[in-house]
Design an enzyme around this catalytic site. Structure first.
Site, PDB file in Angstrom:
ATOM      1  N   CYS A 139       0.842  -1.207   0.000  1.00 24.24           N
ATOM      2  CA  CYS A 139       0.000   0.000   0.000  1.00 24.24           C
ATOM      3  C   CYS A 139       0.874   1.253   0.000  1.00 24.24           C
ATOM      4  O   CYS A 139       1.641   1.471   0.946  1.00 24.24           O
ATOM      5  CB  CYS A 139      -0.923  -0.026   1.219  1.00 24.24           C
ATOM      6  SG  CYS A 139      -1.891   1.473   1.436  1.00 24.24           S
ATOM      7  N   CYS A 166       0.200   3.576   2.988  1.00 27.10           N
ATOM      8  CA  CYS A 166       0.749   3.025   4.233  1.00 27.10           C
ATOM      9  C   CYS A 166       2.247   3.312   4.346  1.00 27.10           C
ATOM     10  O   CYS A 166       2.756   3.582   5.443  1.00 27.10           O
ATOM     11  CB  CYS A 166       0.499   1.518   4.295  1.00 27.10           C
ATOM     12  SG  CYS A 166      -1.253   1.047   4.253  1.00 27.10           S
TER      13      CYS A 166
END
Length: 314
Positions: free
Chosen positions: A72, A75
């Site tokens: 991600c 993230c």
């Protein structure tokens, strides 16, 4: 021989002197390295990893928990801020954790995570979704200024410790397990994709039939059905009881009629013996009509008609 021994002794003395000179330096280096480690801890040590096996620790105390995935991009952007926030967690009196959804699908289902990264604040088992900015200063002010008190907590039925979310965690784990089996069938065994789907369809069908059979057996044990022949037998018995009652009523009526006829015959016999015709009064006629049935009155009329004819002849 003596020359060799002298050379060996000289070498040992030089080695001992070198060790004596270098030992303090080595000790100083080790001490400096240790102090540096305590001053600058290894990144990530202050952020605890939460898994399915130990997730219940977040039900006690105050926690900040982030759900992330290695692939991600968002993230990865907050990774540095989250690690810095973890370093300050001890001073703030809060625990900081992280959950890798690729390794812990059960927890992602238990918290119903649909977007990444997802951050939760927990205070003694009460969970709130963090929706503010994702900088380390914002994390800190969210805890220090107690901004979480203004956020509505997650409903009871959506709480990670509730029965509904426990079932949801099981479904998420089942989905990951099915995906792993599909990958094993198609990649390792070389089965076509449609073949894997066919296998899953057959397994689902057989499982549904077995579960249905088990449910039927359980329902039959709890609420057994009555046999049909017993119902039919009870209906026949009821009919027989009704017919016997009708027969008894008919016999009772016949007995009453026979008693009335006997009484009328006695009366007619007495009248013939005296040779006089006794005419009842109106009150007696009315009472006799009310007491005796219709059949008895008709028999009395029949008995009296011949008597009247004989009186006219005389």
């Amino acid at each position: 021989m003596c020359t060799v021994n002298m050379a060996g002794r000289k070498w040992l003395e030089e080695l001992k002197s070198w060790q004596r000179g270098k030992m303090p330096c080595m000790l100083m280096a080790c001490f400096t390295l240790t102090m540096a480690l305590f001053a600058n801890p290894v990144v990530g040590d202050s952020v605890q990893t939460v898994a399915d096996s130990n997730w219940t620790v977040i039900l006690q105390g105050q926690w900040m928990l982030v759900f992330y995935a290695p692939w991600c991009p968002a993230c990865q952007q907050i990774k540095a801020d989250w690690e810095e926030f973890g370093k300050r967690s001890e001073a703030l009196g809060i625990s900081v954790g992280k959950v890798d959804v690729t390794q812990q699908p059960g927890l992602s289902g238990r918290f119903l995570v649909t977007t990444l990264p997802t951050i939760f604040h927990a205070n003694d088992g009460s969970f709130r979704r963090y929706l503010s900015s994702r900088a380390v200063e914002d994390f800190q002010s969210y805890v220090v200024d107690r901004k979480w008190e203004a956020v509505e907590p997650v409903p009871e039925w959506k709480s990670p410790s509730s029965f509904v979310m426990t079932m949801m965690a099981g479904l998420f784990r089942l989905s990951v397990w099915i995906r792993q089996i599909h990958s094993y069938l198609t990649e390792t065994l070389g089965i076509p994709v449609w073949g894997s789907y066919l296998i899953f369809a057959l397994v689902t069908l057989v499982t549904g039939l077995l579960l249905g059979l088990i449910l039927v057996l359980i329902a039959d044990c709890i609420c057994p059905s009555r046999p049909r022949y017993r119902d039919s037998k009870s209906e026949v018995e009821a009919k027989e009881d009704g017919s016997e009652g009708d027969i008894e009523d008919t016999l009772t009526e016949e007995r009453q009629l026979s008693d009335a006829e006997n009484e009328s015959a006695k009366l007619s016999g007495e009248e013939e013996s005296t040779g006089e015709e006794v005419l009842p009064s109106e009150g007696e006629v009315g009472a006799a009509d009310m007491q005796s049935p219709e059949g008895a009155s008709e028999s009395m009329v029949r008995k009296r008609k011949p008597q009247g004819a004989e009186a006219n002849e005389t």
